[in-house]
Design an enzyme around this catalytic site. Structure first.
Site, PDB file in Angstrom:
ATOM      1  N   HIS A  66      -1.534  21.839  90.996  1.00 50.62           N
ATOM      2  CA  HIS A  66      -1.865  21.222  92.290  1.00 50.62           C
ATOM      3  C   HIS A  66      -2.532  19.861  92.114  1.00 50.62           C
ATOM      4  CE1 HIS A  66      -1.057  25.142  93.951  1.00 50.62           C
ATOM      5  NE2 HIS A  66      -2.017  25.677  93.255  1.00 50.62           N
ATOM      6  N   HIS A  91     -11.282  16.259  90.436  1.00 54.47           N
ATOM      7  CA  HIS A  91      -9.825  16.239  90.496  1.00 54.47           C
ATOM      8  C   HIS A  91      -9.400  15.105  91.411  1.00 54.47           C
ATOM      9  CE1 HIS A  91     -11.068  18.703  93.930  1.00 54.47           C
ATOM     10  NE2 HIS A  91     -10.092  18.027  94.517  1.00 54.47           N
ATOM     11  N   HIS A  93      -6.324  13.301  94.205  1.00 54.10           N
ATOM     12  CA  HIS A  93      -5.209  13.394  95.146  1.00 54.10           C
ATOM     13  C   HIS A  93      -4.590  12.000  95.190  1.00 54.10           C
ATOM     14  CE1 HIS A  93      -6.839  17.217  96.805  1.00 54.10           C
ATOM     15  NE2 HIS A  93      -7.993  16.664  96.516  1.00 54.10           N
ATOM     16  N   HIS A 117     -12.320  13.743  93.976  1.00 53.19           N
ATOM     17  CA  HIS A 117     -13.328  14.703  94.460  1.00 53.19           C
ATOM     18  C   HIS A 117     -14.101  15.273  93.282  1.00 53.19           C
ATOM     19  CE1 HIS A 117     -10.638  15.362  98.215  1.00 53.19           C
ATOM     20  NE2 HIS A 117     -11.494  14.371  98.381  1.00 53.19           N
ATOM     21  N   THR A 198      -9.866  21.348 100.929  1.00 53.01           N
ATOM     22  CA  THR A 198      -8.635  20.774 101.494  1.00 53.01           C
ATOM     23  C   THR A 198      -7.391  21.449 100.920  1.00 53.01           C
ATOM     24  OG1 THR A 198      -8.372  19.063  99.804  1.00 53.01           O
ATOM     25  CG2 THR A 198      -9.784  18.536 101.709  1.00 53.01           C
ATOM     26  N   THR A 199      -7.636  22.501 100.110  1.00 53.33           N
ATOM     27  CA  THR A 199      -6.522  23.316  99.602  1.00 53.33           C
ATOM     28  C   THR A 199      -6.801  24.765  99.988  1.00 53.33           C
ATOM     29  OG1 THR A 199      -7.665  23.793  97.522  1.00 53.33           O
ATOM     30  CG2 THR A 199      -6.228  21.855  97.569  1.00 53.33           C
TER      31      THR A 199
HETATM   32  N1  LIG Z   1     -10.038  19.011  97.676  1.00 56.20           N
HETATM   33  S1  LIG Z   1     -11.042  20.195  97.265  1.00 56.20           S
HETATM   34  O1  LIG Z   1     -11.291  21.006  98.443  1.00 56.20           O
HETATM   35  O2  LIG Z   1     -12.221  19.633  96.663  1.00 56.20           O
HETATM   36  C1  LIG Z   1     -10.272  21.186  96.051  1.00 56.20           C
HETATM   37  C2  LIG Z   1      -8.978  20.960  95.658  1.00 56.20           C
HETATM   38  F1  LIG Z   1      -8.248  19.968  96.184  1.00 56.20           F
HETATM   39  C3  LIG Z   1      -8.391  21.736  94.676  1.00 56.20           C
HETATM   40  F2  LIG Z   1      -7.102  21.502  94.333  1.00 56.20           F
HETATM   41  C4  LIG Z   1      -9.077  22.766  94.078  1.00 56.20           C
HETATM   42  S2  LIG Z   1      -8.261  23.724  92.856  1.00 56.20           S
HETATM   43  O3  LIG Z   1      -7.648  22.797  91.943  1.00 56.20           O
HETATM   44  O4  LIG Z   1      -9.164  24.660  92.266  1.00 56.20           O
HETATM   45  C5  LIG Z   1      -6.907  24.558  93.655  1.00 56.20           C
HETATM   46  C6  LIG Z   1      -7.335  25.836  94.266  1.00 56.20           C
HETATM   47  O5  LIG Z   1      -8.441  25.720  95.078  1.00 56.20           O
HETATM   48  C7  LIG Z   1     -10.386  23.017  94.466  1.00 56.20           C
HETATM   49  N2  LIG Z   1     -10.998  24.090  93.843  1.00 56.20           N
HETATM   50  C8  LIG Z   1     -12.332  24.574  94.074  1.00 56.20           C
HETATM   51  C9  LIG Z   1     -12.430  25.301  95.370  1.00 56.20           C
HETATM   52  C10 LIG Z   1     -11.709  26.627  95.292  1.00 56.20           C
HETATM   53  C11 LIG Z   1     -12.480  27.538  94.343  1.00 56.20           C
HETATM   54  C12 LIG Z   1     -12.771  26.853  93.066  1.00 56.20           C
HETATM   55  C13 LIG Z   1     -13.079  27.591  91.935  1.00 56.20           C
HETATM   56  C14 LIG Z   1     -13.339  26.962  90.728  1.00 56.20           C
HETATM   57  C15 LIG Z   1     -13.276  25.562  90.632  1.00 56.20           C
HETATM   58  C16 LIG Z   1     -12.957  24.805  91.747  1.00 56.20           C
HETATM   59  C17 LIG Z   1     -12.747  25.449  92.932  1.00 56.20           C
HETATM   60  C18 LIG Z   1     -10.980  22.212  95.458  1.00 56.20           C
HETATM   61  F3  LIG Z   1     -12.243  22.411  95.834  1.00 56.20           F
HETATM   62 ZN   LIG Z   2      -9.794  17.533  96.436  1.00 58.96          ZN
END
Ligand SMILES: NS(=O)(=O)c1c(F)c(F)c(S(=O)(=O)CCO)c(N[C@H]2CCCc3ccccc32)c1F
Ligand SMILES: [Zn+2]
Length: 263
Positions: A66, A91, A93, A117, A198-199
């Site tokens: 992703h 990460h 986008h 982010h 946002t995911t």
């Molecule tokens: N845009 S965003 O909202 O910041 C954002 C992303 F865009 C994003 F792709 C991820 S992910 O890659 O983990 C894909 C699946 O959630 C996250 N993960 C976070 C939140 C989900 C639980 C978790 C557990 C361990 C580490 C990170 C995270 C994410 F927070």
């Molecule tokens: Zn993000």
């Protein structure tokens, strides 16, 4: 994560079928309408601790299908929020090489080339980010808008390894560096609102801090990001390029976006 995507039959308009919060309230991202901002003098400059990692530390850079993720040590934290928020990962986008607009948040309708982010979790109340991810006080994410301009040497600490994580579940160990150097100079000017991941699972658990100042990366750096990465595993056919991995803007509803600055 699950088999959700950004386009097609598992795209964002279908997320709520498997992830109900995605169809709920307090969703992110949103459009920041600067005429509607409310100045809040209690919003102090963001204070970051232990972001200056040393080069003899190692971080894991990975492709989870992703996004491109960089793991961050929990010793890094934000020290002036209601709780200690410890770093988990950062990460990105981004858009595509033909359409270099891929930020999630927009400002007065303007979409930037990309967005970074830095995900933190409330380490006062929860043992790790996964336990914090679905709690209303669980997460704090720092958002940085990215535009195309000058070459960014800090970003190259990540982008120079991009060909080592082309495919889903690829991981490489990279030398750590000063993560503060990825952020804008002005940590005192930012937008603040309550939102969500946002995911999927789109938990409404994020205290969003979006810095007003964008950072820049060069067109070559952007093209590397936009063309090197695949959502699919190395052996999968056809290969699925990863680009335009941004959620569209959600309704602000009755939320008021605060800002730390006047004018
Ligand atoms: N845009 S965003 O909202 O910041 C954002 C992303 F865009 C994003 F792709 C991820 S992910 O890659 O983990 C894909 C699946 O959630 C996250 N993960 C976070 C939140 C989900 C639980 C978790 C557990 C361990 C580490 C990170 C995270 C994410 F927070
Ligand atoms: Zn993000």
């Amino acid at each position: 994560g699950g088999k959700w995507t950004y386009t097609g039959p598992h795209g964002e308009h279908h997320w709520s079928k498997q992830y109900p919060f995605c169809g709920g309230t307090f969703q992110s991202p949103i459009d920041i309408q600067t005429q509607l901002l409310s100045f809040d003098p209690t919003l102090r400059p963001i204070e970051l601790q232990n972001y200056n990692l040393s080069a003899n530390e190692q971080l894991t850079l990975g492709n989870n299908g992703h996004s491109v993720l960089l793991s961050l040590p929990g010793k890094m934290f934000i020290s002036n929020l209601p709780h200690r928020y410890s770093a988990a990962q950062l990460h990105l986008h981004w858009g595509s090489s033909h359409l270099p607009v891929g930020s999630e948040h927009t400002v007065n309708g303007r979409q930037f080339a990309a967005e970074m982010h830095v995900v933190h979790f409330n380490s006062d109340n929860y043992p790790n980010v996964s336990m914090a991810a679905d709690k209303s006080d669980g997460l704090a994410v720092l958002g940085v808008l990215i535009e195309i301009g000058e070459f960014n040497s800090a970003f190259d600490h990540i982008l120079k390894y991009i060909n080592g994580i082309k495919y889903r579940d690829d991981r490489v160990q990279i030398s750590a560096f000063n993560i503060r150097s990825l952020l804008p100079v002005r940590l005192d000017e930012y937008y603040r609102y309550d939102g969500s991941l946002t995911t999927p699972p789109c938990y409404p658990s994020v205290l969003w801090t979006l810095f007003k100042s964008p950072i820049s990366i060069s067109l070559q750096q952007f093209q590397a990001l936009a063309t090197a990465i695949y959502s699919s595993h190395q052996q999968a056919r056809p290969p699925v390029p990863m680009h335009s991995n941004f959620r569209t803007r959600q309704s602000t509803d009755s939320r008021v976006v605060l800002c730390s600055f006047q004018r």
